[in-house]
Scaffold this active site. Sequence first.
Site, PDB file in Angstrom:
ATOM      1  N   GLY A   1       0.820  -1.216   0.000  1.00 19.84           N
ATOM      2  CA  GLY A   1       0.000   0.000   0.000  1.00 19.84           C
ATOM      3  C   GLY A   1       0.843   1.249   0.000  1.00 19.84           C
ATOM      4  O   GLY A   1       0.536   2.239  -0.676  1.00 19.84           O
TER       5      GLY A   1
ATOM      6  N   GLU B   1      25.430  -6.328 -12.330  1.00 19.95           N
ATOM      7  CA  GLU B   1      24.881  -5.047 -12.806  1.00 19.95           C
ATOM      8  C   GLU B   1      24.488  -4.131 -11.653  1.00 19.95           C
ATOM      9  O   GLU B   1      24.352  -2.916 -11.840  1.00 19.95           O
ATOM     10  CB  GLU B   1      23.678  -5.311 -13.724  1.00 19.95           C
ATOM     11  CG  GLU B   1      22.358  -5.649 -13.050  1.00 19.95           C
ATOM     12  CD  GLU B   1      22.233  -7.064 -12.474  1.00 19.95           C
ATOM     13  OE1 GLU B   1      21.124  -7.431 -12.044  1.00 19.95           O
ATOM     14  OE2 GLU B   1      23.251  -7.794 -12.438  1.00 19.95           O
TER      15      GLU B   1
ATOM     16  N   ASP C   1       1.140   4.335  -2.713  1.00 19.30           N
ATOM     17  CA  ASP C   1       1.058   5.759  -2.368  1.00 19.30           C
ATOM     18  C   ASP C   1       2.120   6.557  -3.123  1.00 19.30           C
ATOM     19  O   ASP C   1       1.864   7.656  -3.614  1.00 19.30           O
ATOM     20  CB  ASP C   1       1.280   5.958  -0.856  1.00 19.30           C
ATOM     21  CG  ASP C   1       0.004   5.751  -0.047  1.00 19.30           C
ATOM     22  OD1 ASP C   1      -1.088   6.005  -0.584  1.00 19.30           O
ATOM     23  OD2 ASP C   1       0.103   5.333   1.115  1.00 19.30           O
TER      24      ASP C   1
ATOM     25  N   HIS D   1      24.512 -10.698  -8.969  1.00 23.34           N
ATOM     26  CA  HIS D   1      24.127  -9.523  -9.766  1.00 23.34           C
ATOM     27  C   HIS D   1      25.285  -8.550 -10.012  1.00 23.34           C
ATOM     28  O   HIS D   1      25.443  -7.588  -9.265  1.00 23.34           O
ATOM     29  CB  HIS D   1      23.038  -8.751  -9.022  1.00 23.34           C
ATOM     30  CG  HIS D   1      21.697  -9.398  -9.032  1.00 23.34           C
ATOM     31  ND1 HIS D   1      20.791  -9.238 -10.060  1.00 23.34           N
ATOM     32  CD2 HIS D   1      21.086 -10.206  -8.126  1.00 23.34           C
ATOM     33  CE1 HIS D   1      19.680  -9.910  -9.782  1.00 23.34           C
ATOM     34  NE2 HIS D   1      19.830 -10.510  -8.628  1.00 23.34           N
TER      35      HIS D   1
ATOM     36  N   CYS E   1      20.518 -14.073 -12.437  1.00 25.02           N
ATOM     37  CA  CYS E   1      19.481 -14.358 -11.441  1.00 25.02           C
ATOM     38  C   CYS E   1      18.255 -15.004 -12.102  1.00 25.02           C
ATOM     39  O   CYS E   1      18.350 -16.117 -12.586  1.00 25.02           O
ATOM     40  CB  CYS E   1      19.129 -13.094 -10.660  1.00 25.02           C
ATOM     41  SG  CYS E   1      18.332 -13.473  -9.084  1.00 25.02           S
TER      42      CYS E   1
ATOM     43  N   ILE F   1       3.912   1.516  -1.210  1.00 24.71           N
ATOM     44  CA  ILE F   1       4.521   1.631  -2.547  1.00 24.71           C
ATOM     45  C   ILE F   1       3.520   2.275  -3.510  1.00 24.71           C
ATOM     46  O   ILE F   1       3.873   3.148  -4.312  1.00 24.71           O
ATOM     47  CB  ILE F   1       4.972   0.241  -3.053  1.00 24.71           C
ATOM     48  CG1 ILE F   1       6.192  -0.253  -2.257  1.00 24.71           C
ATOM     49  CG2 ILE F   1       5.296   0.282  -4.551  1.00 24.71           C
ATOM     50  CD1 ILE F   1       6.567  -1.708  -2.510  1.00 24.71           C
TER      51      ILE F   1
END
EC number: 6.3.5.3
Length: 1302
Positions: free
Chosen positions: A314, A1269, A318, A1267, A1142, A316
């Site tokens: 929620g 990158e 907003d 990862h 990944c 996020i």
Amino acid sequence: MRILRGSPALSEFRVNKLLELCREQDLPVTGIYAEFMHFADLKSDLDDQELEKLEKLLTYGPTIEEHEPEGLLLLVTPRPGTISPWSSKSTDIAINCGLDTVKRLERGTAYYVESSVVLSEAQVDAVKALIHDRMMETVFTELEAASALFTVAEPKPVAHVDILAGGRLALEEANVSLGLALAEDEIDYLVENFTKLGRNPNDIELMMFAQANSEHCRHKIFNADWTIDGVDQEKSLFKMIKNTFETTPDHVLSAYKDNAAVMTGSKVGRFFPDPKSRQYTYHHEDAHILMKVETHNHPTAISPWPGASTGSGGEIRDEGATGIGGKPKAGLVGFTTSNLRIPGFEQPWETDFGKPGRIVNALDIMLEGPLGGAAFNNEFGRPNLLGYFRTYEEKVTSHAGEEVRGYHKPIMIAGGMGNIRDEHVQKKEIPVGASLIVLGGPAMNIGLGGGAASSMASGQSAEDLDFASVQRENPEMERRCQEVIDRCWQLGEENPIAFIHDVGAGGISNALPELCDDGERGGKFQLRDVPNDELSMSPLEIWCNESQERYVLAVAPENMEAFDAICKRERAPYAVVGVATEERHLTLEDSHFDNTPIDMPMDILLGKTPKMHREATTLKVDSPAIARDGIEIDEAADRVLRLPTVAEKTFLITIGDRSVTGLVARDQMVGPWQVPVANCAVTAASYDTYHGEAMSMGERTPVALLDFGASARLAVGESLTNIAATDIGDIKRIKLSANWMSPAGHPGEDAGLYEAVKAVGEELCPALGLTIPVGKDSMSMKTKWEENGESKEVTSPLSLVITAFGRVEDVRKTVTPQLRTSDTLEGLGDTSLVLVDLGNGKNRLGATALAQVYKQLGDKPADVDNAEQLKGFFDAMQNLVRNDKLLAYHDKGDGGLFVTLAEMAFAGHCGVKADIAELGEDALAVLFNEELGAVVQVKNDDLDSVLSTLAANGLEACSHVIGSVEASDDFVFTSGDDVVLKRSRTELRVIWAETTHKMQALRDNPACADQEFEAKKDNTDPGLNVSLSFDVNEDIAAPYIAKGAKPKMAILREQGVNSHVEMAAAFDRAGFEATDIHMSDILTGQAVLDEYQGLVACGGFSYGDVLGAGEGWAKSILFNAQAREQFQAFFNREETFSLGVCNGCQMLSNLKELIPGADLWPRFVRNESERFEARFSLVEVQKSDSVFFDGMAGSRMPIAVSHGEGRVEVRDGEHLNAIEASGTVALRYVDNNGNPTQQYPNNPNGSPNAITGLTTADGRVTIMMPHPERVFRTVANSWAPEGWGENGAWMRMFQNARKNIG
């Protein structure tokens, strides 16, 4: 319906945990076996070819030994009438694979329970309770019964409440039966207004009104008029908060009116694809900073995983729904609970005061809740970089007499920051006739009445209503929606979004009226156009449920074509559910029943409901000073290190991705030993700059039991002493979020809340130049229940959690708590430790960790006595940070000076000698007071200039040189010649780690938890280190870049992938033309791979990993003729090269039949810990023909690891030997001594022979789980050696790819 058996669902240790739970409940269960069952709802029978394809599609996950099951069958499936996220994603994959016969797939888990005697009905019910979540699942006893999953029920009609005949009483009854939580004056208001309209309200209208006007949504207490001790107060609470903005409006672009607040950021090159060409490029513009912090306390108490997960989700939303489209960037979570009482590890201060049956205990909240919060952030693709965890539960004498104060209703904080374009900060006008849209997932019968339910004290509403108010999460859906929002804001002036809100409390019944009202419009809506996965729902359930991952938008008719194209490309579902009208009226039509469930003027729904008035009385506390009898400093030290508030938090941190985006400059883990003690979180604003953003937190909630104002001031102060560790500059650049939790109405608490708000809003923040542009309140922090006829309650202290956000000038300047010795910094010379004590020698012990571990409260707590001095402290530290005068910095907080120095020594893997003689005669108070301040390590050559800077800022009298750092294991406090405490740093480090070890062992694979704990006992561990076969500061791609030609690189993503932007940035820096390619572009023919020389499959959670990590993505290629042909042709072109990282590694390993020379590649399956692992792991590059690792063999360096399914799975020993003999192993995990390792967490997933990267026979295609990158810039590494320039060591991989092309 077709039933297809799946693979075993539980590993050996999961089965053992389940059996243990059965034993704890005295159930005579002797064995459990579980396997997945798949159910296919078909349009017609499958032919042999289709059946074979479906069977292959449903074969996924690790290989666990199958056997023919015996015992009682208990089949756990999603609740009939619902469609699970697993179902929608796997059905998508099936359709993308050309299985058009499949209407829908669903999955259940078949548990076969063996027992020594036949289980009674009650015993079977007890087993059922252990294996299913009653909110979302049901249990059948035969496989065929699962056909109920596909039955379609008839919709239920709307219901009326007859107030015209039954008057006020009818509405009072509805208030209870529907759980509306309406106040008396609101009932009067509704009776009066509907009587005027001459009609009865429908249940849907009442529920909509209750949500829109709940305390949760309307903040009635914060907007109320107040009378305290008989005196009318001038300002409401909210007015006092707004005073901070009126006093210091500097740098604030949006406050109090949107889903998040916005402050000015930095001018940088924002990196994203050009909307037309889809080529990634830098766009030079302002990247303003948006910030929001939410709470999700009520749902987390009822059902911790989904409660915390949807709390993060929620928040996020907003951020994404700020202005006309924002970009969430980095997250935080925090928890406050009652005591954990870990079985077998109960602590002397942990008394069991009982709890009601409907809420979860603190231990289970902390085993499940953090996983939910982390899982949402992980899958969405947002790094979680900050948090806190406090436990408190004690019988105390407070201002309300003797009572139990604690957190049976927990605090679950979810917050974060993001970026937004300058022209998108303000929302636009909604044109009349605009399409009103719901973007995201379907309506489901969950989360009903959440706004009203969270506004009541836990235990007041009926139990089934409590459970109804919990939501469920689908982060991969939210990711798709955010990609739509990203494509919209990236269009700049052509952004089709005119207005946007997230869907939260009250569902669309709150969000759509709010959208219309804020846009000064009315709306005409069609109920049956709302996407709906449960056709039996009543109009109230469709309109008011809180199904997650939804946004409401207004889009002008002329922009609908562009918006539709974006949604189709991102596979984000949306529906036009209404149209904006000139008249401020709300109409909802139902074509199924041919009626109008809602027909009301907007001003009745959102009009002037009666304003609240609060009467409050001040109560003072009379609490005795801490009784010292029997408190020994040595034992006190051990107890404080075991208090969860102080203890190591690794179990809460490594479950969360902290590297996604490639923009993280400071996460929680510090230094070569990766100790979780960072002061604040820092991100870079983009890949071409050192400007950035920082977040820190402050809270000191138990202090409110003694002094409301002090607790609030300390929260603000601690957020400042934390964020002072980075390069902010002017204090006015910092903006605060204030989250207020209070047991409103409890004796003394209302006046205390007013006092605390006044302390920060009217006094401290204006004096410091700080603004609070955002926040939230939760006013029902009390739990009540009946136990054996006795009524019980646990009441939380007033709790203010402050989060500070700031623009950072230079992220490289951030100072960590890691103490430095000549072992970790060459040519260091002698150093000193300096304490800046903002308590000015008062050494107050009230409401400290020390008091808590001896079951006491004490009398006087720490406080901010002098705002000017606090500001001087911040300014001095900014000067010292900017001028590189500090080697280490750590704020003083929970556990006092003892803990501050201990954590610094843990991070530095070194010894400390400190003399506390001049800090006071009471050694216990000196060591354990929690007055604000900090300890810094400085070179002796700089000591005079540091002390003069402190003096120039008014800190001379409170700055003390207290000791030195040593390359040893000794941790010593003296007072003159007397030894106060002498311990082994390693011993203290292990005590500090006990809590995290116990929690990990309960939650994850205990064998892994034990290995990690044992490793912490090793004082000879050299920590992370680097050994390179190349010069990190040489750019071998430079000569090729200089030629001007840019080879074309396909940056490939699928729905749910989240690591594509940083991947594009790395290849762009190496001289490639990076292009954004979605799998939908390939399947629709909008993109063809033969135009590209390079292809990279990126990381994330494609399809939410529902058919095994990367397997669904791979199968959508293998089983789609056109896609299969394109990929096969690409891999067979000899001038091409490919990389899979990944999720992309998992995907390519499943495509090995199309890739020449990849036939020996293994599969990648669930980690041995059975947990998502986010680590900064040491790897060594092996000798191979990989084009990416040319000239790098033998190099050893750390790299970001973030995955749940990274363990290499081979068929047998022969297969493993063949892989080794082929020379295709490209990367291995090594320990800090450089040896390949099986030890967790150095080998974070348990891969045999520590393998984590492979290549093909000719080296053209490379796959790896870690990862590179995310760490191609030095600043993005959690730790890096001195002397690295802008590029980190992993940039060499991408430069190699460019050099290889020539």
